[in-house]
Design an enzyme around this catalytic site. Structure first.
Site, PDB file in Angstrom:
ATOM      1  N   HIS A  97       0.646 -28.307 -15.354  1.00 22.70           N
ATOM      2  CA  HIS A  97      -0.337 -29.501 -14.268  1.00 22.70           C
ATOM      3  C   HIS A  97      -0.410 -30.062 -13.738  1.00 22.70           C
ATOM      4  O   HIS A  97       0.426 -31.109 -13.376  1.00 22.70           O
ATOM      5  CB  HIS A  97      -0.655 -29.945 -15.146  1.00 22.70           C
ATOM      6  CG  HIS A  97      -2.042 -28.647 -16.486  1.00 22.70           C
ATOM      7  ND1 HIS A  97      -1.915 -29.597 -17.825  1.00 22.70           N
ATOM      8  CD2 HIS A  97      -2.296 -27.724 -16.972  1.00 22.70           C
ATOM      9  CE1 HIS A  97      -2.258 -28.400 -18.524  1.00 22.70           C
ATOM     10  NE2 HIS A  97      -2.123 -26.941 -18.562  1.00 22.70           N
ATOM     11  N   GLU A 100      -0.116 -33.777 -12.887  1.00 19.09           N
ATOM     12  CA  GLU A 100      -0.023 -34.465 -13.819  1.00 19.09           C
ATOM     13  C   GLU A 100       1.323 -34.510 -13.298  1.00 19.09           C
ATOM     14  O   GLU A 100       2.449 -35.006 -13.665  1.00 19.09           O
ATOM     15  CB  GLU A 100       0.129 -34.057 -15.021  1.00 19.09           C
ATOM     16  CG  GLU A 100      -1.178 -33.650 -15.699  1.00 19.09           C
ATOM     17  CD  GLU A 100      -1.613 -32.841 -17.030  1.00 19.09           C
ATOM     18  OE1 GLU A 100       0.104 -33.354 -17.356  1.00 19.09           O
ATOM     19  OE2 GLU A 100      -2.347 -32.329 -17.800  1.00 19.09           O
ATOM     20  N   HIS A 232       3.271 -33.706 -20.333  1.00 19.99           N
ATOM     21  CA  HIS A 232       2.044 -33.937 -19.796  1.00 19.99           C
ATOM     22  C   HIS A 232       1.730 -35.803 -19.387  1.00 19.99           C
ATOM     23  O   HIS A 232       1.867 -36.137 -19.500  1.00 19.99           O
ATOM     24  CB  HIS A 232       0.848 -33.341 -20.838  1.00 19.99           C
ATOM     25  CG  HIS A 232       1.158 -31.627 -21.197  1.00 19.99           C
ATOM     26  ND1 HIS A 232       0.296 -31.041 -20.466  1.00 19.99           N
ATOM     27  CD2 HIS A 232       2.256 -31.346 -21.546  1.00 19.99           C
ATOM     28  CE1 HIS A 232       0.612 -29.421 -20.611  1.00 19.99           C
ATOM     29  NE2 HIS A 232       2.064 -29.845 -21.523  1.00 19.99           N
ATOM     30  N   GLU A 305       1.868 -36.539 -23.847  1.00 18.75           N
ATOM     31  CA  GLU A 305       1.273 -37.034 -23.507  1.00 18.75           C
ATOM     32  C   GLU A 305       1.294 -38.540 -22.639  1.00 18.75           C
ATOM     33  O   GLU A 305       1.173 -39.518 -23.463  1.00 18.75           O
ATOM     34  CB  GLU A 305      -0.696 -36.788 -23.717  1.00 18.75           C
ATOM     35  CG  GLU A 305      -0.801 -35.510 -24.318  1.00 18.75           C
ATOM     36  CD  GLU A 305      -1.434 -34.833 -23.067  1.00 18.75           C
ATOM     37  OE1 GLU A 305      -1.395 -35.113 -22.156  1.00 18.75           O
ATOM     38  OE2 GLU A 305      -1.654 -33.563 -23.040  1.00 18.75           O
TER      39      GLU A 305
END
Length: 537
Positions: A97, A100, A232, A305
């Site tokens: 992404h 990010e 992420h 994350e």
């Protein structure tokens, strides 16, 4: 291929498809105050410098091209980096992404600690000497460049491909993988949506590049990659499969694999201070990278994350980045040390860490009719999800398996009658991949099986396992049929393989129906070869 040729190829493809492919956006610098982050060109320079400084342990290569024609660069780190050794492999990727940004920096940090500390830090040296490590810093380079091209962060997430019939651009790469694509409300079919899954599975070149790279690591029928992390942001979580369902252990996962996921995830979370959870506990996703990697290749795939920035959620400050790097370093080193047998983290190492551990959920190099001498005309061995078959006397082929949903079975379809797809006409055989046994004693073969038949069967019908060494078969287990009704019931057996210590062997599995009108079915699952007293976790 030069960039000019690449652009011409893209333009030709656009003409054929009726799409417009604008010239690639090129970012020259980061927004002011965020120079700690790397542009695509700066990332390339870091990889080149790493290879120049550490040519014996670092090799740069491309796994494919992005929509706008950029290389998706990877760095391999290993002691004999130009050889494909028989070592466990671990893959790290980031910037799937585009906004990010911290994820690409985490990968560049890993490259630094693994190369700069090699030879001086014993723990890292041991990891690099025993593991093949692949790091893909920017899986979505086009989106990454677009995110910063204006001189300000755009918070762009998707890639930059054009969408047929739409003025919107970009696919969420982490919803574009083939397993359970668009199945479960975990993505959007609307172009422009933040989680737009694309018009078809693997419609993005970046997802295809990752897929093709992972597929290429199947050597001799076996996937070499045992574990992976995709970085992420932002949330400080360690996530494991599945994302498509909130069920902890669906039929597409084995209980043992789930136990390993949980054990690994919880320990990594303990080490980095993140929160461990199944991916779907955060929110449901479908068509995601991790679900595909586990389902298709049984890779223990985790999404980390990373921490959010205090002032900029997706763009932490240099100090915040450094703090998160420090948090994640022990978790990464721990996973690399588990790569040889991830099941050991769940206390399953004793039986799951040998030279063969096959639950038949993925293909691992077994060959049907390896010598071309089989005589059976139906009921051929197949790795499949079996359908139940039943006679008045009971079940002759079971739909349930000891683990997961697949097994090796004879004629997995049910057919209109119980004897429509069973073994007929003689012998069907299947051979394992090569299995290397270490010297010394204590080698064991353990498996689950059944042999089912009706009362027309005879002693001429059988289920048999032999050891093949230098082409010579030696029977190590055999069950003969008899003229009685025998229903399918999974049972486990253990066989001593010490006679072949120090040798490379294969297993030959046979089922035979030698009668004129017999009903005979056989199944095999959870085949493990392991050393007694092996890794226990």
């Amino acid at each position: 291929m030069t960039s000019r040729v690449i652009s011409a190829v893209l333009l030709l493809g656009a003409v054929v498809l009726g799409l417009a492919v604008p010239a690639p956006t090129r970012a020259t610098s980061m927004p002011a105050g965020f120079e700690v982050y790397h542009t695509y060109a700066q990332m390339e320079a870091v990889l080149d410098e790493t290879v120049a400084d550490h040519p014996a342990i670092a090799r740069k290569f491309s796994i494919g091209r992005s929509f706008e024609g950029r290389h998706i660069w990877a760095l391999k780190i290993s002691d004999n980096v130009h050889e494909d050794e028989d070592e466990p492999e671990v893959v790290f990727d980031g910037l799937i992404h585009a906004r990010e940004r911290a994820t690409a920096e985490m990968n560049l940090f890993l490259i630094r600690i693994l190369t700069d500390n090699y030879g001086s830090n014993q723990r890292i040296t041991d990891i690099v000497d025993s593991t093949e490590i692949f790091i893909i810093p920017m899986l979505n380079p086009d989106g990454g460049e677009w995110d910063i091209a204006s001189g300000q962060f755009r918070e762009w997430r998707r890639n930059r491909q054009t969408i047929p019939g739409s003025t919107k651009r970009g696919v969420d790469l982490n919803r574009n993988f083939g397993f359970k694509w668009g199945c479960c409300g975990g993505s959007s079919g609307t172009p422009g949506a933040w989680n737009y899954r694309g018009p078809a599975p693997f419609s993005s070149p970046e997802a295809r590049a990752y897929r093709d790279f992972v597929n290429s690591r199947v050597i001799g029928g076996r996937q070499q990659i045992s574990a992976a992390i995709s970085w992420h942001s932002a949330g400080r979580q360690v996530l494991w499969s599945y994302g498509y369902t909130r069920t902890n252990v669906p039929k597409t996962m084995s209980a043992d694999d789930h136990a390993a996921f949980v054990a690994l995830g919880r320990e990594m979370a303990r080490l980095n201070g993140y929160r461990p959870m199944q991916s779907s506990d955060l929110y449901v996703t479908d068509g995601d990278q991790g679900d595909w990697a586990y389902y298709n290749h049984r890779i223990f795939f985790f999404a980390f994350e990373m921490a959010a920035g205090k002032n900029e959620r997706y763009y932490p400050s240099a100090a915040e980045l450094d703090a998160d790097f420090t948090r994640n370093r022990p978790a990464v080193l721990y996973l690399l040390e588990q790569a040889a047998c991830p099941h050991a983290a769940a206390g399953l190492g004793a039986t799951h860490c040998g030279p063969l551990n096959d639950d038949f959920e993925t293909g691992r190099g077994w060959q049907v009719n390896p010598f071309g001498t089989d005589t059976a005309v139906r009921g051929i061995w197949a790795r499949a999800v079996p359908a139940q078959t039943r006679t008045a006397a009971g079940i002759k082929q079971r739909a349930n398996t000891p683990s997961g949903q697949r097994a090796l079975v004879t004629g997995p379809q049910a057919g209109k009658k119980a004897n429509a797809k069973d073994v007929d006409g003689g012998v069907t055989s299947v051979r394992s991949p090569a299995i290397s046994l270490a010297a010394g004693s204590g080698h064991r073969l353990r498996f689950s099986y059944y042999l089912a038949h009706n009362a027309r069967a005879s002693n001429a019908d059988f289920f048999r396992i032999s050891v093949l060494q230098a082409g010579t078969p030696t029977t190590v287990f055999e069950q003969r049929a008899s003229a009685v009704e025998r229903n399918a019931a999974w049972a486990s057996r253990t066989v001593n393989l010490d006679a072949w210590a120090g040798q490379t062997i294969r297993l030959l599995v046979e089922a035979a129906d030698n009668g004129p009108d017999n009903l005979l079915e056989a199944g095999l699952d959870d085949v493990r070869v392991y050393p007694v007293g092996g890794t226990a976790g």
